[in-house]
Design an enzyme around this catalytic site. Sequence first.
Site, PDB file in Angstrom:
ATOM      1  N   TYR A  49       1.017  -1.085  -0.065  1.00 24.90           N
ATOM      2  CA  TYR A  49       0.072  -0.123  -0.074  1.00 24.90           C
ATOM      3  C   TYR A  49       0.824   1.160   0.000  1.00 24.90           C
ATOM      4  CZ  TYR A  49       1.030   0.320   4.921  1.00 24.90           C
ATOM      5  OH  TYR A  49       1.977   0.480   6.092  1.00 24.90           O
ATOM      6  N   ARG A 124      10.628  -6.952  13.349  1.00 28.85           N
ATOM      7  CA  ARG A 124       9.293  -7.304  13.338  1.00 28.85           C
ATOM      8  C   ARG A 124       9.222  -8.558  12.419  1.00 28.85           C
ATOM      9  NH1 ARG A 124       4.355  -3.309  11.245  1.00 28.85           N
ATOM     10  NH2 ARG A 124       2.797  -4.296  12.735  1.00 28.85           N
ATOM     11  N   ARG A 130      -1.874  -9.670   3.402  1.00 28.77           N
ATOM     12  CA  ARG A 130      -2.325  -8.357   2.765  1.00 28.77           C
ATOM     13  C   ARG A 130      -1.203  -7.406   2.999  1.00 28.77           C
ATOM     14  NH1 ARG A 130      -4.017  -4.795   6.548  1.00 28.77           N
ATOM     15  NH2 ARG A 130      -4.548  -5.713   8.508  1.00 28.77           N
ATOM     16  N   ASP A 257      -1.180   3.082  17.559  1.00 28.92           N
ATOM     17  CA  ASP A 257      -1.152   2.704  16.289  1.00 28.92           C
ATOM     18  C   ASP A 257      -1.297   3.940  15.289  1.00 28.92           C
ATOM     19  OD1 ASP A 257      -0.796   0.649  14.169  1.00 28.92           O
ATOM     20  OD2 ASP A 257      -2.822   0.666  13.732  1.00 28.92           O
ATOM     21  N   ASN A 262      -4.224   1.802   6.644  1.00 26.73           N
ATOM     22  CA  ASN A 262      -5.112   0.919   5.849  1.00 26.73           C
ATOM     23  C   ASN A 262      -6.550   0.827   6.532  1.00 26.73           C
ATOM     24  OD1 ASN A 262      -3.203  -0.455   4.013  1.00 26.73           O
ATOM     25  ND2 ASN A 262      -2.176  -1.382   5.895  1.00 26.73           N
TER      26      ASN A 262
HETATM   27  O1  LIG Z   1      -3.275  -3.818  10.189  1.00 21.59           O
HETATM   28  C1  LIG Z   1      -2.533  -3.330   9.419  1.00 21.59           C
HETATM   29  O2  LIG Z   1      -2.778  -2.835   8.216  1.00 21.59           O
HETATM   30  C2  LIG Z   1      -1.323  -2.769   9.808  1.00 21.59           C
HETATM   31  C3  LIG Z   1      -0.288  -2.452   8.861  1.00 21.59           C
HETATM   32  C4  LIG Z   1       0.973  -2.345   9.491  1.00 21.59           C
HETATM   33  C5  LIG Z   1       2.085  -1.848   8.641  1.00 21.59           C
HETATM   34  O3  LIG Z   1       1.907  -1.674   7.301  1.00 21.59           O
HETATM   35  O4  LIG Z   1       3.392  -1.732   8.987  1.00 21.59           O
HETATM   36  O5  LIG Z   1       1.195  -2.313  11.074  1.00 21.59           O
HETATM   37  C6  LIG Z   1       0.318  -2.560  11.604  1.00 21.59           C
HETATM   38  O6  LIG Z   1       0.429  -2.314  12.997  1.00 21.59           O
HETATM   39  C7  LIG Z   1      -0.944  -2.676  11.089  1.00 21.59           C
END
Ligand SMILES: O=C(O)c1cc(C(=O)O)oc(=O)c1
Length: 304
Positions: A49, A124, A130, A257, A262
């Site tokens: 994205y 991480r 997705r 967060d 998204n």
């Molecule tokens: O659920 C998500 O879309 C999302 C995405 C990301 C990321 O793109 O790193 O990080 C998050 O903590 C949650």
Amino acid sequence: MSFEKTPGWLDWYAGPSRPAFELPAGAVDAHCHVFGPGAAFPYAPERKYTPCDASKEQLFALRDHLGFTRNVVVQATCHGADNRAMVDALRASGGRARGVATVRPEVTDAELRELHEAGVRGVRFNFVKRLVDAAPPQDLLDVAERIAPLGWHAVVYFEAADLAELRDFLLSIPVPVVVDHMGRPDVTRDPDGPGFRAFLDLMRARDDIWCKVTCPERLSVDGPPALDGERHAYRDVVPFARRVVEEFPDRVLWGTDWPHPNLTDHMPDDGLLVDFVPHIAPTAELQHKLLVANPARLYWPDAD
Ligand SMILES: O=C(O)c1cc(C(=O)O)oc(=O)c1
């Protein structure tokens, strides 16, 4: 370089309210991100994205506005394994931010040491399809072996439906494990049912598995959203998060967060999101562990 964000992607909410819940002194926003800005820190070619920009200055302004003292900046998937934007935020924070990086197996020891010196304390591992094409488990275990001497941990993000398949792998990670967003439970199910029990059993299997009781705005199905002064947002998530906080009070973390990647349905007011905390951690003691003592132990163990 200029980027166009993914259609339908909502920008973060400017002008959040001040929370009614007063955060305890020393509270840490233990899950947040920076995005770019793309012109300075381009988004990764392999991203799934393209976000709006969300700079370190904007993150620090939110920290101060909400009443947090410190941040844990988690590498967002839109930056792949290019940690420069996150590291830039850590370096600019004056010791008030720690980070979680994404690294490839070929990362050198010198690069890991440099990340450590900047304030990174974890890597991480992402299994959400997705968001990423997941790396082979052996590559991740090799990375985990490499970070162990630095005292780092692994932050893992997966969907509840994938837990059964991932369980043995997760239990074999040779460093402490932090699960993002409670392993994304289906909150339309019974918190006492088999799905969430499998997650609680994972937490019980090792005493160094931690959980972020975060992202009610992602997990909630019937809201109401944290908007327009709502004081009881995301009620359907409360029994799940509260269960984890009460059983594992010394192994839970909380974060906004921000900037909420998204979301396409609504974008929460972060002030009202903070007001979710006393619903899941109802006593001052639980709140202090969740917001202050636990993140301090994991991310600032040497601080006084
Ligand atoms: O659920 C998500 O879309 C999302 C995405 C990301 C990321 O793109 O790193 O990080 C998050 O903590 C949650």
